[in-house]
Motif scaffolding. Structure first.
Motif, mmCIF file in Angstrom:
data_model
loop_
_atom_site.group_PDB
_atom_site.id
_atom_site.type_symbol
_atom_site.label_atom_id
_atom_site.label_comp_id
_atom_site.label_asym_id
_atom_site.label_seq_id
_atom_site.Cartn_x
_atom_site.Cartn_y
_atom_site.Cartn_z
ATOM 1 N N THR A 151 11.056 -6.137 -30.174
ATOM 2 C CA THR A 151 10.489 -7.070 -29.209
ATOM 3 C C THR A 151 10.351 -6.388 -27.855
ATOM 4 O OG1 THR A 151 11.359 -8.973 -30.373
ATOM 5 C CG2 THR A 151 10.830 -9.280 -28.053
ATOM 6 N N ASP A 190 1.047 -9.434 -30.818
ATOM 7 C CA ASP A 190 1.786 -8.204 -30.572
ATOM 8 C C ASP A 190 1.021 -7.302 -29.613
ATOM 9 O OD1 ASP A 190 3.970 -8.773 -32.315
ATOM 10 O OD2 ASP A 190 2.764 -8.190 -34.044
ATOM 11 N N MET A 211 10.554 -12.312 -36.558
ATOM 12 C CA MET A 211 10.489 -11.484 -35.356
ATOM 13 C C MET A 211 11.581 -10.433 -35.461
ATOM 14 S SD MET A 211 7.967 -12.334 -33.503
ATOM 15 C CE MET A 211 8.377 -11.163 -32.231
ATOM 16 N N THR A 256 2.394 -14.602 -34.094
ATOM 17 C CA THR A 256 2.605 -14.167 -32.717
ATOM 18 C C THR A 256 1.431 -13.298 -32.293
ATOM 19 O OG1 THR A 256 4.237 -13.301 -31.140
ATOM 20 C CG2 THR A 256 3.916 -12.044 -33.189
ATOM 21 N N GLU A 274 6.045 -8.123 -30.421
ATOM 22 C CA GLU A 274 6.614 -6.850 -30.839
ATOM 23 C C GLU A 274 5.731 -5.708 -30.366
ATOM 24 O OE1 GLU A 274 7.610 -6.468 -34.968
ATOM 25 O OE2 GLU A 274 8.556 -8.435 -35.022
ATOM 26 N N LEU A 306 13.748 -8.466 -33.551
ATOM 27 C CA LEU A 306 14.189 -8.459 -32.160
ATOM 28 C C LEU A 306 14.445 -7.057 -31.640
ATOM 29 C CD1 LEU A 306 16.462 -11.628 -32.096
ATOM 30 C CD2 LEU A 306 14.044 -11.397 -31.504
ATOM 31 N N ALA A 363 7.709 -14.380 -28.654
ATOM 32 C CA ALA A 363 7.951 -12.975 -28.358
ATOM 33 C C ALA A 363 6.872 -12.106 -28.991
ATOM 34 C CB ALA A 363 9.326 -12.564 -28.876
#
Length: 195
Positions: free
Chosen positions: A107, A177, A102, A175, A82, A104, A80
Protein backbone atom coordinates in the motif's frame (compact mmCIF):
# COMPACT_ATOMS: atom_id res chain seq x y z
CA UNK A 1 -11.01 21.37 -23.50
CA UNK A 2 -12.04 18.46 -25.73
CA UNK A 3 -12.67 17.52 -29.32
CA UNK A 4 -14.39 14.53 -30.86
CA UNK A 5 -12.68 12.45 -33.54
CA UNK A 6 -13.40 9.22 -35.38
CA UNK A 7 -10.93 6.35 -35.15
CA UNK A 8 -10.28 3.55 -37.64
CA UNK A 9 -13.21 1.53 -36.23
CA UNK A 10 -15.63 4.43 -36.87
CA UNK A 11 -15.91 4.79 -33.11
CA UNK A 12 -16.30 8.32 -31.82
CA UNK A 13 -13.62 9.13 -29.31
CA UNK A 14 -13.09 12.24 -27.28
CA UNK A 15 -9.63 13.74 -26.98
CA UNK A 16 -9.45 15.58 -23.69
CA UNK A 17 -6.89 17.96 -22.26
CA UNK A 18 -5.91 16.19 -19.06
CA UNK A 19 -4.98 18.11 -15.97
CA UNK A 20 -3.18 16.16 -13.28
CA UNK A 21 -1.00 17.38 -10.47
CA UNK A 22 1.27 16.55 -7.59
CA UNK A 23 1.05 18.86 -4.60
CA UNK A 24 2.00 19.24 -0.97
CA UNK A 25 -0.63 20.02 1.64
CA UNK A 26 0.00 21.31 5.15
CA UNK A 27 -1.83 19.30 7.81
CA UNK A 28 -1.52 18.74 11.54
CA UNK A 29 -0.61 15.16 12.49
CA UNK A 30 -1.93 13.27 15.53
CA UNK A 31 0.83 14.70 17.75
CA UNK A 32 -0.22 18.27 16.85
CA UNK A 33 2.84 18.87 14.67
CA UNK A 34 2.44 20.61 11.31
CA UNK A 35 3.58 18.34 8.44
CA UNK A 36 3.43 18.37 4.65
CA UNK A 37 1.69 15.51 2.85
CA UNK A 38 2.37 14.59 -0.77
CA UNK A 39 -0.86 14.35 -2.77
CA UNK A 40 -1.51 13.22 -6.32
CA UNK A 41 -4.59 13.94 -8.37
CA UNK A 42 -5.68 13.23 -11.90
CA UNK A 43 -7.91 11.29 -14.23
CA UNK A 44 -8.05 7.60 -13.38
CA UNK A 45 -10.10 6.52 -16.39
CA UNK A 46 -12.14 7.83 -19.30
CA UNK A 47 -15.47 6.04 -19.66
CA UNK A 48 -17.06 4.90 -22.93
CA UNK A 49 -13.77 4.63 -24.88
CA UNK A 50 -11.41 1.63 -25.01
CA UNK A 51 -8.07 1.82 -23.21
CA UNK A 52 -4.84 0.22 -24.40
CA UNK A 53 -5.92 -2.97 -22.63
CA UNK A 54 -8.79 -3.30 -25.15
CA UNK A 55 -11.54 -2.65 -22.57
CA UNK A 56 -14.12 0.09 -22.34
CA UNK A 57 -15.88 1.05 -19.11
CA UNK A 58 -19.42 2.36 -19.76
CA UNK A 59 -20.31 5.33 -17.57
CA UNK A 60 -23.68 3.82 -16.64
CA UNK A 61 -21.90 0.75 -15.22
CA UNK A 62 -18.92 2.45 -13.57
CA UNK A 63 -20.82 5.35 -11.99
CA UNK A 64 -22.86 3.23 -9.50
CA UNK A 65 -19.71 1.23 -8.72
CA UNK A 66 -17.84 4.42 -7.84
CA UNK A 67 -20.79 5.46 -5.63
CA UNK A 68 -20.62 2.07 -3.86
CA UNK A 69 -16.83 2.33 -3.48
CA UNK A 70 -17.09 5.86 -2.05
CA UNK A 71 -19.68 4.80 0.53
CA UNK A 72 -17.99 1.57 1.57
CA UNK A 73 -14.31 2.50 1.38
CA UNK A 74 -13.50 6.20 0.85
CA UNK A 75 -15.88 7.54 3.53
CA UNK A 76 -14.69 4.95 6.05
CA UNK A 77 -10.95 5.51 5.47
CA UNK A 78 -10.47 2.05 3.93
CA UNK A 79 -9.71 3.06 0.32
CA UNK A 80 -6.07 2.24 -0.33
CA UNK A 81 -3.93 2.01 -3.44
CA UNK A 82 -1.12 -0.44 -4.03
CA UNK A 83 2.11 0.24 -5.84
CA UNK A 84 1.40 -1.78 -9.02
CA UNK A 85 -1.35 -4.36 -9.46
CA UNK A 86 -1.05 -7.81 -7.89
CA UNK A 87 0.75 -10.40 -10.02
CA UNK A 88 -1.62 -12.78 -11.80
CA UNK A 89 -1.47 -16.39 -12.96
CA UNK A 90 -2.46 -17.35 -16.51
CA UNK A 91 -5.99 -17.96 -15.20
CA UNK A 92 -6.26 -14.43 -13.78
CA UNK A 93 -5.86 -15.50 -10.14
CA UNK A 94 -3.57 -13.61 -7.80
CA UNK A 95 -0.12 -15.21 -7.47
CA UNK A 96 0.70 -13.84 -4.03
CA UNK A 97 -2.82 -13.25 -2.68
CA UNK A 98 -6.34 -12.69 -4.01
CA UNK A 99 -6.82 -9.61 -6.22
CA UNK A 100 -9.80 -8.82 -3.97
CA UNK A 101 -7.47 -8.38 -0.98
CA UNK A 102 -5.38 -5.32 -0.17
CA UNK A 103 -1.74 -6.20 0.34
CA UNK A 104 -0.93 -3.72 3.10
CA UNK A 105 2.79 -4.28 2.52
CA UNK A 106 2.38 -2.82 -1.00
CA UNK A 107 0.00 0.00 0.00
CA UNK A 108 1.48 3.31 -1.13
CA UNK A 109 -1.44 5.75 -0.92
CA UNK A 110 -4.89 6.37 0.50
CA UNK A 111 -7.70 7.39 -1.84
CA UNK A 112 -9.29 10.60 -0.59
CA UNK A 113 -11.68 11.37 -3.43
CA UNK A 114 -13.25 9.74 -6.48
CA UNK A 115 -15.63 11.80 -8.59
CA UNK A 116 -16.90 12.05 -12.12
CA UNK A 117 -16.70 15.08 -14.36
CA UNK A 118 -18.57 13.95 -17.46
CA UNK A 119 -16.88 10.73 -18.65
CA UNK A 120 -13.69 11.42 -16.65
CA UNK A 121 -13.18 9.69 -13.31
CA UNK A 122 -10.94 11.89 -11.15
CA UNK A 123 -8.95 10.40 -8.30
CA UNK A 124 -7.17 12.20 -5.46
CA UNK A 125 -4.74 10.31 -3.22
CA UNK A 126 -2.37 11.08 -0.38
CA UNK A 127 0.95 9.24 -0.59
CA UNK A 128 1.81 7.35 2.62
CA UNK A 129 5.45 8.42 2.85
CA UNK A 130 6.03 6.69 6.20
CA UNK A 131 5.42 3.31 4.53
CA UNK A 132 8.06 1.59 2.35
CA UNK A 133 5.81 1.45 -0.74
CA UNK A 134 4.83 5.09 -0.25
CA UNK A 135 8.46 6.08 0.20
CA UNK A 136 9.30 4.34 -3.07
CA UNK A 137 6.66 6.11 -5.18
CA UNK A 138 7.30 9.46 -3.46
CA UNK A 139 11.02 9.19 -4.27
CA UNK A 140 10.24 8.38 -7.91
CA UNK A 141 7.79 11.29 -8.22
CA UNK A 142 10.24 13.72 -6.61
CA UNK A 143 12.93 12.54 -9.04
CA UNK A 144 10.63 13.32 -11.98
CA UNK A 145 9.10 9.93 -12.75
CA UNK A 146 5.51 10.09 -14.05
CA UNK A 147 3.35 7.19 -12.76
CA UNK A 148 -0.29 6.65 -13.61
CA UNK A 149 -3.56 5.30 -12.29
CA UNK A 150 -5.16 1.98 -13.14
CA UNK A 151 -8.47 0.54 -11.98
CA UNK A 152 -8.42 -2.90 -10.38
CA UNK A 153 -11.73 -4.66 -10.68
CA UNK A 154 -13.43 -7.92 -11.51
CA UNK A 155 -16.30 -8.96 -13.72
CA UNK A 156 -17.17 -10.25 -17.15
CA UNK A 157 -16.69 -8.48 -20.47
CA UNK A 158 -18.73 -8.36 -23.66
CA UNK A 159 -17.17 -8.40 -27.14
CA UNK A 160 -18.51 -5.31 -28.90
CA UNK A 161 -17.51 -6.63 -32.34
CA UNK A 162 -15.64 -3.36 -32.90
CA UNK A 163 -12.19 -4.53 -31.79
CA UNK A 164 -12.58 -4.03 -28.06
CA UNK A 165 -14.45 -5.41 -25.04
CA UNK A 166 -16.86 -3.65 -22.72
CA UNK A 167 -17.15 -4.43 -19.02
CA UNK A 168 -20.52 -5.89 -18.08
CA UNK A 169 -22.93 -4.93 -15.30
CA UNK A 170 -21.37 -7.48 -12.92
CA UNK A 171 -18.17 -5.37 -12.76
CA UNK A 172 -16.92 -4.61 -9.24
CA UNK A 173 -14.33 -1.93 -8.52
CA UNK A 174 -11.74 -3.24 -6.08
CA UNK A 175 -9.45 -0.19 -5.96
CA UNK A 176 -7.32 2.14 -8.04
CA UNK A 177 -3.60 1.39 -8.00
CA UNK A 178 -0.58 3.53 -8.88
CA UNK A 179 1.21 1.85 -11.77
CA UNK A 180 3.98 2.36 -14.29
CA UNK A 181 1.87 1.54 -17.35
CA UNK A 182 -1.75 2.67 -16.91
CA UNK A 183 -4.39 1.07 -19.11
CA UNK A 184 -5.45 4.49 -20.35
CA UNK A 185 -1.84 5.42 -21.17
CA UNK A 186 -1.14 9.18 -21.11
CA UNK A 187 -4.78 9.94 -20.25
CA UNK A 188 -4.26 8.54 -16.73
CA UNK A 189 -0.85 9.91 -15.82
CA UNK A 190 0.06 11.83 -12.71
CA UNK A 191 2.04 14.76 -14.10
CA UNK A 192 4.33 16.52 -11.61
CA UNK A 193 3.27 19.98 -10.52
CA UNK A 194 4.34 21.27 -7.14
CA UNK A 195 2.26 23.81 -5.26
Amino acid sequence: MSKVQQNSNNLLQEEIEFKTSVMYEDVVDISGKKVKRLKVEGIAIVCNVPGINGRSYPLDILSPEVDRFNEKFVKTGRAAAELNHPRLTGDGEGKDYSVFEMNLMKTCALIEELRFDGVNLYCKMVIVEDHPAGQAIAALIKAGYVPGYSLRGAGSVIDTGMGYYEVSDDYRLITIDIVGNPSFDDKALIKPKYE
